[in-house]
Design an enzyme around this catalytic site. Structure first.
Site, PDB file in Angstrom:
ATOM      1  N   ASP A 151       0.750  -1.113  -0.013  1.00 60.53           N
ATOM      2  CA  ASP A 151       0.038   0.029  -0.002  1.00 60.53           C
ATOM      3  C   ASP A 151       0.960   1.176  -0.030  1.00 60.53           C
ATOM      4  O   ASP A 151       2.116   1.325   0.453  1.00 60.53           O
ATOM      5  CB  ASP A 151      -0.936   0.106   1.066  1.00 60.53           C
ATOM      6  N   HIS A 183       2.526   3.393  -9.044  1.00 57.87           N
ATOM      7  CA  HIS A 183       2.341   2.060  -9.238  1.00 57.87           C
ATOM      8  C   HIS A 183       3.614   1.408  -9.866  1.00 57.87           C
ATOM      9  O   HIS A 183       4.306   0.454  -9.752  1.00 57.87           O
ATOM     10  CB  HIS A 183       1.083   1.764 -10.015  1.00 57.87           C
ATOM     11  N   LEU A 200      12.396 -19.877  -4.512  1.00 56.30           N
ATOM     12  CA  LEU A 200      10.893 -19.184  -3.825  1.00 56.30           C
ATOM     13  C   LEU A 200       9.954 -19.177  -4.486  1.00 56.30           C
ATOM     14  O   LEU A 200       9.786 -19.296  -5.812  1.00 56.30           O
ATOM     15  CB  LEU A 200      11.571 -17.586  -3.882  1.00 56.30           C
TER      16      LEU A 200
END
Length: 257
Positions: free
Chosen positions: A22, A39, A133
């Site tokens: 956020d 963004h 990962l």
């Protein structure tokens, strides 16, 4: 107990970390730039977080990229988010594959354009055998949706007669949630200063440690991530370590990789 790299890595690090990313829009607006710029800048923090977790040997990283509520945002912002998603699936997936990262996009993808769904499937196929990962990107995802779709699957089995209501247990529900075969969620991080989980991983977060920071996502660097891990370690194992120790562990992993 004396903490060192071996002690931290084997006993204390979370296996599964989730992040609500956020603050991109506010980061951009504070610099007199459009929200969409934030963004785009946030993608750099995604790359950094993936590298950070890979270097530390974290098993799973789940990133909240696009919630089911994000469709309500301004059209140009939604469009930019879709473009960034396509960019990542086009350019970044090869890098992820090269670094042995397995990518899974979780959420209700039916609302996305066919071209995007095809890119998602291609990314899944390319990285599915990777053993490093596990990177989960939650897109058009909501925690209530996740539980609802699991309930619908179980309801269908009851209707077919292959399952009885008494056989619906927590374990049975968990089997049908997204990320069912991954480690339990250990640490949920939210950047940007809000203190809520916003319909993210509602079931999975039941016993997770929650960490909230005022740092906006584009500013969430190794130091900020290290502090979050250090906070988790001090809560989970009841002995403390510092952000500097986490960074030392990170540096040690880089020299041996």
């Amino acid at each position: 107990m004396v903490l060192n790299a071996e002690t931290i890595s084997q006993q204390s690090l979370p296996k599964h970390i989730a992040i609500i990313m956020d603050g991109n829009g506010r980061w951009a607006q504070s610099r007199n730039r459009p929200r969409t710029y934030g963004h785009k800048k946030g993608v750099d923090s995604v790359r950094n977080a993936v590298q950070f977790c890979s270097n530390l040997g974290i098993e799973s990283l789940t990133l909240f990229a696009f919630s089911s509520e994000n469709w309500r945002r301004p059209e140009d912002e939604v469009s930019t988010l879709m473009e960034l998603f396509l960019l990542v699936l086009t350019k970044e997936v090869k890098k992820l594959h090269k670094n042995n990262v397995k990518l899974t996009v979780v959420g209700d993808l039916k609302r996305f354009p066919t071209s995007l769904q095809e890119r998602v499937n291609a990314a899944h196929q390319l990285t599915r055998e990777n053993t490093g990962l596990q990177l989960n990107v939650a897109a058009n995802y909501g925690g209530r949706w996740d539980i609802t779709q699991a309930a619908q699957i179980l309801a269908a089995q009851v209707a077919e007669g292959t399952l009885t209501p008494e056989q619906i247990t927590e374990e049975e529900i968990s089997k049908h949630l997204t990320m069912a075969n991954q480690s339990e969620l250990d640490l949920l991080i939210r950047t940007g200063g809000d203190y809520r989980i916003s319909n993210f991983l509602l079931w999975q977060a039941a016993y997770a440690e929650l960490y909230f920071t005022d740092t906006l996502w584009p500013d969430f660097d190794d130091e900020a991530f290290s502090e979050a891990i250090a906070c988790y370690v001090s809560r989970e194992r009841r002995f403390g370590c510092t952000g500097d120790q986490i960074k030392q562990l990170l540096a040690a992993s880089k020299t041996t990789s």
